[in-house]
Design a protein around this motif. Structure first.
Motif, PDB file in Angstrom:
ATOM      1  N   TYR A 180      73.049  35.941  33.118  1.00 47.51           N
ATOM      2  CA  TYR A 180      73.946  35.552  34.207  1.00 47.51           C
ATOM      3  C   TYR A 180      74.726  36.778  34.688  1.00 47.51           C
ATOM      4  O   TYR A 180      75.030  37.688  33.927  1.00 47.51           O
ATOM      5  N   GLN A 181      75.012  36.765  35.974  1.00 45.75           N
ATOM      6  CA  GLN A 181      75.666  37.905  36.623  1.00 45.75           C
ATOM      7  C   GLN A 181      77.143  37.970  36.271  1.00 45.75           C
ATOM      8  O   GLN A 181      77.845  36.943  36.238  1.00 45.75           O
ATOM      9  N   ASP A 182      77.622  39.162  36.014  1.00 43.17           N
ATOM     10  CA  ASP A 182      79.043  39.404  35.787  1.00 43.17           C
ATOM     11  C   ASP A 182      79.396  40.720  36.464  1.00 43.17           C
ATOM     12  O   ASP A 182      79.270  41.792  35.881  1.00 43.17           O
ATOM     13  N   ARG A 235      76.918  43.750  36.343  1.00 47.29           N
ATOM     14  CA  ARG A 235      76.169  43.705  35.093  1.00 47.29           C
ATOM     15  C   ARG A 235      75.498  42.346  34.914  1.00 47.29           C
ATOM     16  O   ARG A 235      75.869  41.369  35.563  1.00 47.29           O
ATOM     17  N   LYS A 294      74.638  39.707  31.853  1.00 45.51           N
ATOM     18  CA  LYS A 294      74.901  39.391  30.461  1.00 45.51           C
ATOM     19  C   LYS A 294      73.806  38.486  29.899  1.00 45.51           C
ATOM     20  O   LYS A 294      73.400  37.508  30.537  1.00 45.51           O
ATOM     21  N   ILE A 308      74.639  43.435  27.263  1.00 50.30           N
ATOM     22  CA  ILE A 308      75.021  43.447  28.669  1.00 50.30           C
ATOM     23  C   ILE A 308      74.237  44.560  29.350  1.00 50.30           C
ATOM     24  O   ILE A 308      74.399  45.738  29.023  1.00 50.30           O
ATOM     25  N   GLN A 319      74.426  32.647  38.354  1.00 46.86           N
ATOM     26  CA  GLN A 319      75.806  33.067  38.554  1.00 46.86           C
ATOM     27  C   GLN A 319      76.685  32.206  37.660  1.00 46.86           C
ATOM     28  O   GLN A 319      76.648  30.998  37.699  1.00 46.86           O
ATOM     29  N   ARG A 320      77.497  32.848  36.802  1.00 48.69           N
ATOM     30  CA  ARG A 320      78.342  32.091  35.917  1.00 48.69           C
ATOM     31  C   ARG A 320      79.605  32.858  35.633  1.00 48.69           C
ATOM     32  O   ARG A 320      79.582  34.079  35.529  1.00 48.69           O
ATOM     33  N   LYS A 321      80.698  32.147  35.487  1.00 53.19           N
ATOM     34  CA  LYS A 321      81.965  32.771  35.128  1.00 53.19           C
ATOM     35  C   LYS A 321      82.160  32.647  33.621  1.00 53.19           C
ATOM     36  O   LYS A 321      81.810  31.646  33.020  1.00 53.19           O
ATOM     37  N   ASP A 322      82.727  33.674  33.033  1.00 49.52           N
ATOM     38  CA  ASP A 322      83.025  33.602  31.590  1.00 49.52           C
ATOM     39  C   ASP A 322      84.136  32.579  31.364  1.00 49.52           C
ATOM     40  O   ASP A 322      85.024  32.419  32.174  1.00 49.52           O
TER      41      ASP A 322
END
Length: 240
Positions: free
Chosen positions: A168-170, A173, A175, A217, A237-240
């Motif tokens: 998933y995008q961060d 980067r 992850k 990562i 797409q994900r938020k931590d």
């Protein structure tokens, strides 16, 4: 001609109209092909073979990730939308694989015989089984070619594959989920833990990736030119 025919069906029929999700829908809801099923939640780190969950059944993964293992060697991973228990229809050796959940997993489980009886009566059923077996053979061939690479190249390609399929995008980067432990990735890459540690240090020094809290990562600049990852939609797409 037969190759062109198979390719046509592979793209336009199987992927578009008769894929695993469509088959699951028919087995759950269609009045003609409906089959009794159970929806099960399986804890993390459960060996499905040891729990007899794979006995005489076919399973559709709704959520979660599992690892296929043969003689303690990880062969591949499967996740939501994939089917468990269908590879051994044409390849008896496949039923000797162990399947282990690496996350909490939700599956729909059906009688294998009932599913096969229905598939054989569907217009695209035989072709679906053929293509499923073909995809399995391709996976085995790709793993064989991967194992012929030197350790560093092999690990880089494995990390990029996992990032593409499950990452998933961060920011800038990508992850890799923490469920892909260093031990499992080393096993999949056929590396000792000592070799794994040495190569990881090299990859960090080359700014290919960073490892924080045991999580890999990857830096975007190392994956954006890779053919398999040109479709940005393949990275969630994900938020931590």
């Amino acid at each position: 001609m037969s190759t062109l025919f198979a390719e046509l069906y592979n793209r336009e029929t199987v992927e578009g109209r008769f894929n695993a999700n469509r088959l699951l829908e028919l087995l759950k809801e269609d009045p003609v092909y409906r089959v009794a099923y159970k929806k099960m939640e399986i804890p993390k780190n459960t060996e499905l073979n040891a729990a007899h969950i794979l006995d005489e059944h076919i399973h559709f993964l709704e959520k979660g990730i599992v690892a296929y293992e043969y003689e303690d060697q990880i062969i591949s991973f499967s996740s939501e939308g994939d089917i468990l228990g269908m590879n051994d229809i044409f390849i008896p050796k496949a039923n000797k694989y162990n399947v282990r959940t690496i996350t909490k997993t939700i599956i729909y489980t059906f009688s294998k015989q009932d599913v096969l009886n229905n598939i054989f009566n569907m217009q695209e059923g035989w072709l679906f089984l053929y293509l499923n077996n073909q995809n399995y053979n391709i996976l085995v061939a790709e793993k064989y070619m991967l194992m012929r690479q030197i350790g560093k190249t092999r690990l880089k390609n494995i990390l990029m594959d996992i990032a593409e399929k499950y990452g998933y995008q961060d920011g800038d980067r990508i992850k890799i989920p923490g469920c892909f432990t260093r031990k499992d990735i080393a096993n999949y890459a056929n590396l000792s833990m000592n070799s794994m540690s040495q190569i990881c240090k090299m990859l960090e020094n080359e700014q290919f990736c960073v490892i924080k809290a045991k999580q890999f990562i990857l830096l975007n600049k190392n994956t954006k030119n890779r053919k398999a990852s040109t479709d940005n939609s393949s990275v969630k797409q994900r938020k931590d």
